[in-house]
Design an enzyme around this catalytic site. Structure first.
Site, PDB file in Angstrom:
ATOM      1  N   LYS A 173      -2.278  11.143   2.399  1.00  0.00           N
ATOM      2  CA  LYS A 173      -0.966  10.966   1.755  1.00  0.00           C
ATOM      3  C   LYS A 173      -1.175  10.129   0.507  1.00  0.00           C
ATOM      4  CE  LYS A 173       2.313   8.578   1.342  1.00  0.00           C
ATOM      5  NZ  LYS A 173       2.613   8.335  -0.098  1.00  0.00           N
ATOM      6  N   GLU A 248      -7.188  -2.102   3.007  1.00  0.00           N
ATOM      7  CA  GLU A 248      -7.664  -2.745   1.774  1.00  0.00           C
ATOM      8  C   GLU A 248      -6.413  -3.090   0.983  1.00  0.00           C
ATOM      9  OE1 GLU A 248      -8.346  -3.766  -1.621  1.00  0.00           O
ATOM     10  OE2 GLU A 248      -8.957  -1.719  -2.099  1.00  0.00           O
ATOM     11  N   CYS A 282      -7.005  -3.845  -7.857  1.00  0.00           N
ATOM     12  CA  CYS A 282      -6.982  -4.874  -6.807  1.00  0.00           C
ATOM     13  C   CYS A 282      -8.056  -5.934  -7.072  1.00  0.00           C
ATOM     14  CB  CYS A 282      -7.138  -4.246  -5.430  1.00  0.00           C
ATOM     15  SG  CYS A 282      -8.532  -3.134  -5.301  1.00  0.00           S
ATOM     16  N   GLU A 384       0.527 -11.833  -6.039  1.00  0.00           N
ATOM     17  CA  GLU A 384      -0.127 -10.754  -6.784  1.00  0.00           C
ATOM     18  C   GLU A 384       0.873 -10.139  -7.768  1.00  0.00           C
ATOM     19  OE1 GLU A 384      -1.115  -7.056  -4.788  1.00  0.00           O
ATOM     20  OE2 GLU A 384      -3.076  -7.043  -5.746  1.00  0.00           O
TER      21      GLU A 384
HETATM   22  O1  TXE Z   1       2.298  -0.062  -2.856  1.00  0.00           O
HETATM   23  P1  TXE Z   1       2.508   0.432  -1.407  1.00  0.00           P
HETATM   24  P2  TXE Z   1       3.363  -0.004  -4.005  1.00  0.00           P
HETATM   25  C1  TXE Z   1       0.224  -3.960  -4.622  1.00  0.00           C
HETATM   26  C2  TXE Z   1       0.751  -4.394  -5.953  1.00  0.00           C
HETATM   27  C3  TXE Z   1       2.041  -3.670  -6.073  1.00  0.00           C
HETATM   28  C4  TXE Z   1       2.512  -3.659  -4.640  1.00  0.00           C
HETATM   29  C5  TXE Z   1       3.441  -2.571  -4.290  1.00  0.00           C
HETATM   30  O2  TXE Z   1       0.956  -5.776  -5.937  1.00  0.00           O
HETATM   31  O3  TXE Z   1       2.922  -4.326  -6.905  1.00  0.00           O
HETATM   32  O4  TXE Z   1       1.325  -3.514  -3.897  1.00  0.00           O
HETATM   33  O5  TXE Z   1       2.964  -1.318  -4.767  1.00  0.00           O
HETATM   34  C6  TXE Z   1       2.344   4.260   1.089  1.00  0.00           C
HETATM   35  N1  TXE Z   1       3.897   3.627   5.934  1.00  0.00           N
HETATM   36  N2  TXE Z   1      -0.734  -2.905  -4.712  1.00  0.00           N
HETATM   37  O6  TXE Z   1       4.766  -0.179  -3.569  1.00  0.00           O
HETATM   38  O7  TXE Z   1       3.947   0.561  -1.112  1.00  0.00           O
HETATM   39  C7  TXE Z   1       2.808   4.610  -0.295  1.00  0.00           C
HETATM   40  O8  TXE Z   1       3.557   5.805  -0.297  1.00  0.00           O
HETATM   41  C8  TXE Z   1       2.872   4.334   5.451  1.00  0.00           C
HETATM   42  C9  TXE Z   1      -2.071  -3.294  -4.512  1.00  0.00           C
HETATM   43  O9  TXE Z   1       3.081   1.234  -4.718  1.00  0.00           O
HETATM   44  O10 TXE Z   1       1.670  -0.397  -0.537  1.00  0.00           O
HETATM   45  C10 TXE Z   1       1.483   4.726  -1.021  1.00  0.00           C
HETATM   46  O11 TXE Z   1       0.868   5.981  -0.745  1.00  0.00           O
HETATM   47  N3  TXE Z   1       2.588   4.411   4.138  1.00  0.00           N
HETATM   48  C11 TXE Z   1      -2.974  -2.187  -4.369  1.00  0.00           C
HETATM   49  C12 TXE Z   1       0.658   3.616  -0.390  1.00  0.00           C
HETATM   50  O12 TXE Z   1       1.287   3.360   0.869  1.00  0.00           O
HETATM   51  C13 TXE Z   1       3.367   3.733   3.289  1.00  0.00           C
HETATM   52  C14 TXE Z   1      -2.680  -0.907  -4.962  1.00  0.00           C
HETATM   53  C15 TXE Z   1       0.616   2.313  -1.206  1.00  0.00           C
HETATM   54  O13 TXE Z   1       1.941   1.927  -1.502  1.00  0.00           O
HETATM   55  C16 TXE Z   1       4.455   2.958   3.747  1.00  0.00           C
HETATM   56  C17 TXE Z   1      -1.277  -0.622  -5.068  1.00  0.00           C
HETATM   57  C18 TXE Z   1       4.706   2.932   5.132  1.00  0.00           C
HETATM   58  N4  TXE Z   1       5.721   2.236   5.651  1.00  0.00           N
HETATM   59  C19 TXE Z   1      -0.372  -1.624  -4.964  1.00  0.00           C
HETATM   60  N5  TXE Z   1       5.046   2.391   2.667  1.00  0.00           N
HETATM   61  C20 TXE Z   1      -4.440  -2.488  -4.256  1.00  0.00           C
HETATM   62  N6  TXE Z   1      -4.787  -3.588  -3.653  1.00  0.00           N
HETATM   63  O14 TXE Z   1      -5.267  -1.721  -4.685  1.00  0.00           O
HETATM   64  C21 TXE Z   1       4.358   2.777   1.579  1.00  0.00           C
HETATM   65  N7  TXE Z   1       3.342   3.603   1.943  1.00  0.00           N
END
Ligand code: TXE
Length: 490
Positions: A173, A248, A282, A384
């Protein structure tokens, strides 16, 4: 408008409910394609396809799995320019970054795990003169792979390649914000002749498609990269179901510069670790600790360079800073600039949105921002931000640098700049992080363990760790035949 499709059972199919979400180009702010708003019924189909493919794929010789994954790698390379463009349009990142980092790394991920599996071996333990134990490693079944928007194809392939190489089938996904290269990958997998159902890609939002995948009873293995809050939610669903999980998550990584560091090397690399991908990595070094005696000299050169970074249309060759990935991310970063001011931070450059004209006049651009004067425990230094924003914090002693570096809930990576080898080793041991780079940043070897500690996650990926994560070890104990004379035969 182009419609992205799910990849299920080897076919490109629309979501069962027929619903789509607009997919925006961050550099213009305008929708340019549509992504399936899949629900649990699409995930169910993906899981069913993965289950059907599993018995054959898990018994397919490693050499054949390797051949197919190598073919995917070749096709990524053959289509590198198209993919780089697609990644740039979808994420807002400069095309030259997509070309030099994202797409080559996606191909390397497939190539690396396609060949690693040919050398993967397990242990055996001779128990005195009585028995031999060997470890049988079997694929775990259906893997759920959830990836974020910052390095879309890079991070998705980092999960798909080891999951498939070890004989699992998978339902992936990708982030709903950046689905395009995952869609392109599904086309390439079809072209490569990957058997139907081995990899399924279901597009949609986290709460709907993501949660359905995480909670699916037949998905026993989950690899997730994304935000810490989402990671906690996923862990809370997986723990009572005893799923194997690798998370991660976020980072607030320190970049520690001692007075004996070679500034000619430190400054350009620190510019990259602060601002590459608009700071949305990240591993970005978002807190720069500088030994007080060189702070002024460092800031002069660092800020001067940050000011000259070319913010512009991501598709232009000269662009060094593209757009933030989404309106939500843009607003989040802007709100932290406000917090920085409220907390008494001094903004040395940036601190506001950048206006890029022409086709990008509605785009989500923020100027590279350097902030000083904020204590380690301020919100800006604790949370972050994930944008082109760094803070610079002076220190006087090694102890102070270490305690500052460790003073956040995160522990993903750190960089240390010094010519003193003993000090480098000491810090590598004392800093709480999954990766410590000495005199470098983001120098990656795909064989090394990768992942964070504390709120940066649990479980390691990379190299053997990934091959182990996606397989289940089973101990087989064989007693030697008993010698009728009394002892065991030897
Ligand atoms: O990430 P999400 P978001 C951090 C960064 C950013 C914050 C939010 O600080 O501002 O996270 O970003 C899926 N069950 N990072 O909202 O929500 C979602 O669809 C299952 C750090 O975009 O964590 C996507 O495919 N899946 C980071 C994935 O999770 C779920 C990189 C990541 O989305 C879900 C990105 C659920 N309940 C953001 N909710 C890094 N460390 O690399 C969301 N998703």
């Amino acid at each position: 408008m182009k419609r992205i499709l799910n990849y299920i059972g080897g076919e490109l199919v629309p979501p069962l409910g027929g619903a789509y979400l607009p997919n925006l180009e961050p550099a213009t702010g305008a929708p340019y394609s549509e992504v399936p708003d899949s629900d649990s019924s699409d995930v169910e189909r993906g899981v069913a396809a993965a289950q059907e493919a599993y018995p054959v794929w898990s018994r397919t010789p490693a050499s054949e799995r390797s051949r197919l994954l190598l073919r995917v790698a070749e096709l990524i390379e053959d289509n590198a320019e198209d993919l780089a463009r697609a990644e740039s349009v979808d994420t807002g990142k400069p095309i030259r970054l997509a070309r030099s980092l994202d797409i080559p790394r996606a191909a390397s991920n497939f190539r690396f795990f396609a060949t690693a599996i040919l050398h993967f071996a397990s242990e055996s333990h001779a128990t005195d003169h009585r028995a031999i134990n060997y470890t049988l490693r079997r694929p775990r079944g259906i893997a759920g792979l959830i990836s974020p928007w910052n390095l879309p194809l890079y991070l998705l392939s980092w999960k798909i390649a080891p999951a498939l190489a070890t004989g699992n089938t998978a339902v992936a996904k990708p982030s709903e914000i950046t689905p395009m290269t995952a869609y392109r990958l599904s086309e390439l997998c079809r072209e490569a002749g990957l058997p139907p159902g081995v990899l399924n890609i279901v597009h949609g939002t986290g709460p709907k498609a993501g949660a359905a995948l995480t909670g699916h009873p037949r998905v026993g293995t989950l690899s997730f990269t994304g935000g810490t809050k989402t990671g906690a939610e996923i862990a809370s669903v997986c723990a009572p179901a005893f799923k194997k999980v690798a998370l991660e998550l976020g980072g607030k990584n320190p970049n520690i510069i001692f007075a004996d560091a070679l500034l000619d090397e430190v400054v350009p690399v620190s510019i990259r670790s602060s601002f590459d991908n608009q700071g949305q990595i990240c591993l970005s070094g978002s807190r720069i600790f500088v030994e007080r005696t060189i702070q002024e000299k460092f800031l002069e050169r660092f800020v001067e360079r940050a000011k000259t970074l070319v913010v512009g249309d991501p598709l232009e060759e000269a662009t060094e800073q593209g757009a933030l990935v989404s309106r939500a991310q843009f607003d989040k970063v802007m709100s932290y600039l406000q917090v920085a001011r409220q907390e008494g931070g001094r903004i040395l450059c940036g601190g506001d949105a950048a206006s890029v004209g022409g086709r990008c006049s509605g785009g989500l651009f923020i100027r590279p921002t350097v902030i000083t004067g904020l204590p380690v425990n301020s919100r800006v230094n604790q949370e972050e931000i994930f944008g082109p924003v760094v803070t610079v914090i002076p220190f006087d002693t090694e102890d102070e640098a270490v305690s500052g570096a460790n003073a956040t809930p995160y522990g993903l990576s750190a960089s240390v700049w010094t010519q003193n080898l003993s000090r480098a080793h000491r810090l590598a041991e004392r800093i709480q992080a999954g990766t410590v780079w000495i005199n470098c940043w983001m120098l990656r070897d795909l064989r090394v363990p990768f992942g964070g500690v504390k709120s940066s996650g649990i479980g390691k990926e990379g190299g053997l760790e990934a091959l182990r994560f996606f397989t289940e070890p089973r101990n087989v104990c064989i007693q030697f035949p008993v010698d009728p004379g009394g002892g065991t035969a030897s």
